[in-house]
Each structure stands twice: as structure tokens, then as C-alpha cells.
Design a protein around this motif. Structure first.
Motif, PDB file in Angstrom:
ATOM      1  N   TYR A  41       0.848  -1.188   0.000  1.00  0.00           N
ATOM      2  CA  TYR A  41       0.000   0.000   0.000  1.00  0.00           C
ATOM      3  C   TYR A  41       0.885   1.240   0.000  1.00  0.00           C
ATOM      4  N   ILE A  42       0.707   2.080  -1.010  1.00  0.00           N
ATOM      5  CA  ILE A  42       1.461   3.331  -1.110  1.00  0.00           C
ATOM      6  C   ILE A  42       0.485   4.490  -0.975  1.00  0.00           C
ATOM      7  N   GLN A  43       0.664   5.280   0.057  1.00  0.00           N
ATOM      8  CA  GLN A  43      -0.220   6.414   0.290  1.00  0.00           C
ATOM      9  C   GLN A  43       0.136   7.577  -0.635  1.00  0.00           C
ATOM     10  N   PRO A  44      -0.837   8.427  -0.947  1.00  0.00           N
ATOM     11  CA  PRO A  44      -0.530   9.612  -1.756  1.00  0.00           C
ATOM     12  C   PRO A  44       0.577  10.443  -1.106  1.00  0.00           C
ATOM     13  N   GLY A  45       1.538  10.844  -1.920  1.00  0.00           N
ATOM     14  CA  GLY A  45       2.636  11.667  -1.428  1.00  0.00           C
ATOM     15  C   GLY A  45       3.721  10.897  -0.702  1.00  0.00           C
ATOM     16  N   ALA A  46       3.678   9.569  -0.741  1.00  0.00           N
ATOM     17  CA  ALA A  46       4.684   8.774  -0.037  1.00  0.00           C
ATOM     18  C   ALA A  46       6.065   8.978  -0.655  1.00  0.00           C
ATOM     19  N   LYS A  47       7.069   9.044   0.187  1.00  0.00           N
ATOM     20  CA  LYS A  47       8.451   9.204  -0.269  1.00  0.00           C
ATOM     21  C   LYS A  47       9.118   7.833  -0.420  1.00  0.00           C
ATOM     22  N   GLN A  48      10.325   7.871  -0.992  1.00  0.00           N
ATOM     23  CA  GLN A  48      11.047   6.628  -1.246  1.00  0.00           C
ATOM     24  C   GLN A  48      11.227   5.814   0.027  1.00  0.00           C
ATOM     25  N   GLU A  49      11.672   6.457   1.087  1.00  0.00           N
ATOM     26  CA  GLU A  49      11.980   5.721   2.309  1.00  0.00           C
ATOM     27  C   GLU A  49      10.739   5.065   2.901  1.00  0.00           C
ATOM     28  N   GLU A  50       9.571   5.720   2.772  1.00  0.00           N
ATOM     29  CA  GLU A  50       8.333   5.127   3.297  1.00  0.00           C
ATOM     30  C   GLU A  50       7.983   3.840   2.556  1.00  0.00           C
ATOM     31  N   VAL A  51       8.144   3.861   1.229  1.00  0.00           N
ATOM     32  CA  VAL A  51       7.861   2.664   0.435  1.00  0.00           C
ATOM     33  C   VAL A  51       8.856   1.566   0.763  1.00  0.00           C
ATOM     34  N   LEU A  52      10.135   1.942   0.861  1.00  0.00           N
ATOM     35  CA  LEU A  52      11.164   0.946   1.152  1.00  0.00           C
ATOM     36  C   LEU A  52      10.977   0.360   2.542  1.00  0.00           C
ATOM     37  N   ASP A  53      10.546   1.174   3.504  1.00  0.00           N
ATOM     38  CA  ASP A  53      10.274   0.653   4.846  1.00  0.00           C
ATOM     39  C   ASP A  53       9.170  -0.397   4.813  1.00  0.00           C
ATOM     40  N   SER A  54       8.155  -0.155   3.985  1.00  0.00           N
ATOM     41  CA  SER A  54       7.065  -1.136   3.864  1.00  0.00           C
ATOM     42  C   SER A  54       7.577  -2.443   3.274  1.00  0.00           C
ATOM     43  N   ARG A  90      17.778   3.876  -9.668  1.00  0.00           N
ATOM     44  CA  ARG A  90      16.796   4.422 -10.604  1.00  0.00           C
ATOM     45  C   ARG A  90      16.083   5.657 -10.046  1.00  0.00           C
ATOM     46  N   LYS A  91      16.528   6.116  -8.864  1.00  0.00           N
ATOM     47  CA  LYS A  91      15.970   7.315  -8.223  1.00  0.00           C
ATOM     48  C   LYS A  91      14.463   7.184  -8.004  1.00  0.00           C
ATOM     49  N   PHE A  92      14.012   5.976  -7.666  1.00  0.00           N
ATOM     50  CA  PHE A  92      12.597   5.750  -7.406  1.00  0.00           C
ATOM     51  C   PHE A  92      12.178   6.504  -6.138  1.00  0.00           C
ATOM     52  N   GLY A  93      11.034   7.170  -6.223  1.00  0.00           N
ATOM     53  CA  GLY A  93      10.536   7.923  -5.089  1.00  0.00           C
ATOM     54  C   GLY A  93      11.087   9.318  -4.980  1.00  0.00           C
ATOM     55  N   ASN A  97      11.384  10.587 -10.450  1.00  0.00           N
ATOM     56  CA  ASN A  97      10.716   9.291 -10.594  1.00  0.00           C
ATOM     57  C   ASN A  97       9.799   9.081  -9.383  1.00  0.00           C
ATOM     58  N   PRO A  98       8.693   9.828  -9.310  1.00  0.00           N
ATOM     59  CA  PRO A  98       7.865   9.824  -8.091  1.00  0.00           C
ATOM     60  C   PRO A  98       7.090   8.520  -7.914  1.00  0.00           C
ATOM     61  N   THR A  99       6.638   8.305  -6.689  1.00  0.00           N
ATOM     62  CA  THR A  99       5.800   7.142  -6.385  1.00  0.00           C
ATOM     63  C   THR A  99       4.369   7.394  -6.860  1.00  0.00           C
ATOM     64  N   HIS A 100       3.654   6.316  -7.103  1.00  0.00           N
ATOM     65  CA  HIS A 100       2.243   6.391  -7.495  1.00  0.00           C
ATOM     66  C   HIS A 100       1.414   5.703  -6.417  1.00  0.00           C
ATOM     67  N   PRO A 101       0.465   6.415  -5.796  1.00  0.00           N
ATOM     68  CA  PRO A 101      -0.306   5.800  -4.709  1.00  0.00           C
ATOM     69  C   PRO A 101      -1.193   4.672  -5.213  1.00  0.00           C
ATOM     70  N   GLY A 102      -1.493   3.745  -4.316  1.00  0.00           N
ATOM     71  CA  GLY A 102      -2.384   2.655  -4.670  1.00  0.00           C
ATOM     72  C   GLY A 102      -2.049   1.391  -3.907  1.00  0.00           C
ATOM     73  N   ARG A 103      -2.858   0.363  -4.176  1.00  0.00           N
ATOM     74  CA  ARG A 103      -2.582  -0.967  -3.635  1.00  0.00           C
ATOM     75  C   ARG A 103      -2.047  -1.829  -4.772  1.00  0.00           C
ATOM     76  N   TYR A 104      -0.883  -2.418  -4.549  1.00  0.00           N
ATOM     77  CA  TYR A 104      -0.225  -3.222  -5.581  1.00  0.00           C
ATOM     78  C   TYR A 104      -0.125  -4.670  -5.113  1.00  0.00           C
ATOM     79  N   THR A 105      -0.530  -5.577  -5.990  1.00  0.00           N
ATOM     80  CA  THR A 105      -0.354  -6.997  -5.722  1.00  0.00           C
ATOM     81  C   THR A 105       1.068  -7.402  -6.058  1.00  0.00           C
ATOM     82  N   LEU A 106       1.718  -8.120  -5.146  1.00  0.00           N
ATOM     83  CA  LEU A 106       3.100  -8.552  -5.353  1.00  0.00           C
ATOM     84  C   LEU A 106       3.109 -10.052  -5.630  1.00  0.00           C
TER      85      LEU A 106
END
Length: 368
Positions: free
Chosen positions: A63-76, A96-99, A103-112
């Protein structure tokens, strides 16, 4: 002896010893080759080797919340049970400078999916191809219950949803409803929605489900009853609170329609509890409740109340649209506790049914 007629193979010249420069060139070649193989193995592992772990409980979700930064996604993604080698993904995401702004994050729920490699996972997140989830809209009695219900399943601005539901102009413009009748817009069931859903988009999805239900055939059936879809929903909300037995719903709908045709008060007990905020918390209606001053008091006011007292299921709406045809104007719960009702045409027969019911309750109290 050697046959002079056969060709002879000249002896190989002796192998010359490798000079210093040739030796080190050969060594360098093999070193470079080994380094390339090593780098290739590292790159293959970093990019393509499966990293998403299999989950015995089903697919894993990010789950990526709107406005989430790279570190928040990586922590998840560092949470146990998601990735076999979280560091590998962190390295690739950083390269790749993700986040970042570029190269910004896109909010949403992603199936892995299990077995996904880092490059495929990163490309999935970069693409923003989020999946939908099954949002279950459950019946609710009071409007403030809806934002709480939606907020538990979706990333949704509940304050904004409150504001929209209280905005008469917005409701009239978008749905031709008001703050009282807007509850008829909500038909319990499952909706496919994105996890981050704006409040307005949520209401639009609910309205789309409402339009799909109210087909031309159903609207024509409502016309034959001289009722609007809103009125059908209001009556269905009462029927739904009167019984938990689907086979009794058309019978009870027929009782109330008979009362409406005769100009009799509906005298529906659940409508007394609604203005007292007793639906869902109180089981019995007292005589004092019949004196409450409210347009929902169907003992004091004839006709339908101004709005629904709950959100009726599709099958209950259909029970009102296709009521049982009979002459009953009374019904009472059966004393056997089955949830079914006994029906009567006269008040005298109804009193007999009611007496049996109360005698059964008294006998249960004595046994206790």
C-alpha cells in the motif's frame, strides 16, 4: 623401419616459453573475464532473480499512500515476509531514483506476485498499475456511520465525505437527492474500487451501482405501484428491519402496501427507534416511543417517512417491487422464534396471534 612412400609428419617445434608481457596479458584477460562473469551474476541477481516471497495466506499487497516518499515505500517492503533480499531492491530503487522528484511514487494498492524479480517489481511500481479491491458496502442506519465504514476499507478523506453528504446543493446537482433521501443511493453489496479513492469518486461509484440496479424494468415496476425509486427504498428499509426471513419480505411488503392504499398509518415499530438512534442497539419498542414527535413516527403520521431507516439490500428492494398479493394488514412474529411472522386480515385475528406470542415470552421468563 619407416616406409619411405608414406608422408611423414614434421615434428612440432618446441613451445617457446611465454615472455613476461604475454604472460601478464593472459592473466589480465582471465581476470577481466572473471570480473565480467562476477558482475554479470551480480546484475542478474539484482535485476532478475526472484525476490518476492510466496505467502501461504494468499498474495502479498503493498500500500502506497498519496505523497509517499522513497523511504516510506522501502520501509514497507522491508517488512518480514515480503522480500527475500530487501537490500537488493533498495539498491536498485536508489540507482533508478525511485521515489524522487524525477521518478515519483504512485499511490495505490499493488499486488506482489510470488517470484517477482526486483526489476519487474520496480517497473510495476513505477507504472502506477495499481489493482482494485473489493469494497463491501454494508447496510447502515445513520449517515455518519458511512464515512467510518468507508475509511476502514479505503484510503479516503472521511471529512470531505462528511461535507459532501451534508451539501444539499451538491447532492441535488449530482444525484437529484437531498440530505435525507441520499441514503437511498446506497445499495449494499460489493464495489471494485482503488484503495486511494477521493470522496467524490466514491459517491460516483455508489451512484453507478444505483443506476445499474434501477433498470428500465424495475422503474416500470415501481411506476405500476405508483411509487418512485426513493419511495421503494424507504419502504424496503422498513421491511428489512421487520424480518430476517427473505420469504417473508414480499408478504410484509404486501401488508404495508395494503395499509398505504387504505390510508392507514404504517405503524412500523422500527421507524420509532430510528429518530431515537435506537436501531441496532434496542430490541423492543415501548409505548412511550409511540409518542415521539418525529416525521419518522409512523404511528402518528400517515404515509411513508421522509427517508429510509437503513440501506436495503437488492433482494429487499425487489421484494417491494414484487410484493405478495393478499388482504393481510397485520403481522406478528411467531412464538417459535423462527423469525417468521403470522399474518392476519382482521384486528381480532391479529390480537390472537399477538397473545400467543406474548404468552410464549412469559413462559420463557417463568422457566428462567
Amino acid at each position: 623401419m619407416t616406409d619411405p612412400l608414406l608422408p611423414t609428419t614434421p615434428p612440432k617445434p618446441p613451445r617457446r616459453p611465454m615472455t613476461g608481457w604475454a604472460f601478464w596479458r593472459q592473466v589480465a584477460f582471465w581476470v577481466v573475464l572473471a570480473l565480467l562473469a562476477l558482475v554479470g551474476g551480480v546484475l542478474h541477481r539484482l535485476l532478475y532473480q526472484p525476490n518476492v516471497l510466496a505467502n501461504v495466506d494468499g498474495p502479498a499487497y503493498l500500500y502506497i499512500q498519496p505523497g509517499a516518499k522513497q523511504e516510506e515505500v522501502l520501509d514497507s517492503l522491508r517488512q518480514p515476509g515480503l522480500l527475500e533480499r530487501p537490500i537488493d531492491f533498495v539498491v536498485l530503487a536508489s540507482l533508478r531514483k525511485f521515489g524522487t522528484k524525477d521518478n515519483p511514487t504512485h499511490p495505490g494498492r499493488y499486488t506482489l506476485p510470488a517470484g517477482l524479480g526486483n526489476l519487474e517489481l520496480l517497473q510495476l511500481l513505477e507504472s502506477g498499475r495499481q489493482d482494485t479491491l473489493a469494497f463491501t458496502l454494508k447496510p447502515f442506519h445513520y449517515l455518519p456511520q458511512l464515512p467510518r465504514q468507508a475509511g476502514r476499507q479505503l484510503f479516503l478523506d472521511t471529512v470531505q465525505l462528511h461535507k459532501l453528504l451534508a451539501d444539499s446543493t451538491y447532492l441535488a446537482t449530482h444525484f437529484k437527492l437531498d440530505t435525507t433521501t441520499v441514503r437511498t443511493l446506497f445499495i449494499p453489496g460489493t464495489l471494485r474500487l482503488f484503495w486511494p479513492t477521493p470522496a467524490a469518486a466514491f459517491l460516483d461509484s455508489v451512484a453507478a451501482r444505483h443506476r445499474r440496479f434501477w433498470t428500465a424494468a424495475r422503474r416500470q415496476q415501481a411506476d405500476s405501484l405508483k411509487m418512485t425509486p426513493v419511495q421503494v427504498a424507504v419502504l424496503a428499509s422498513i421491511v428489512q428491519r421487520e424480518t430476517a426471513q427473505p420469504t417473508d419480505e414480499p408478504l410484509i411488503a404486501g401488508v404495508y402496501l395494503n395499509r398505504l392504499r387504505r390510508g392507514q398509518p404504517l405503524q412500523a415499530d422500527p421507524t420509532l427507534l430510528w429518530p431515537l438512534h435506537g436501531l441496532g442497539t434496542r430490541k423492543r419498542v415501548l409505548n412511550v416511543d409511540k409518542k415521539v414527535d418525529s416525521p419518522y413516527n409512523t404511528y402518528r403520521h400517515k404515509g411513508l417517512p421522509p427517508g429510509p431507516i437503513t440501506t436495503p439490500f437488492p433482494q429487499t428492494l425487489d421484494a417491494v417491487l414484487h410484493p405478495a398479493h393478499h388482504k393481510f394488514v397485520f403481522f406478528c412474529a411467531r412464538p417459535d422464534g423462527s423469525g417468521f411472522s403470522d399474518f392476519a386480515e382482521t384486528y381480532a385475528d391479529h390480537k390472537l396471534n399477538a397473545r400467543r406470542y406474548w404468552q410464549h415470552l412469559d413462559s420463557l421468563k417463568i422457566k428462567k
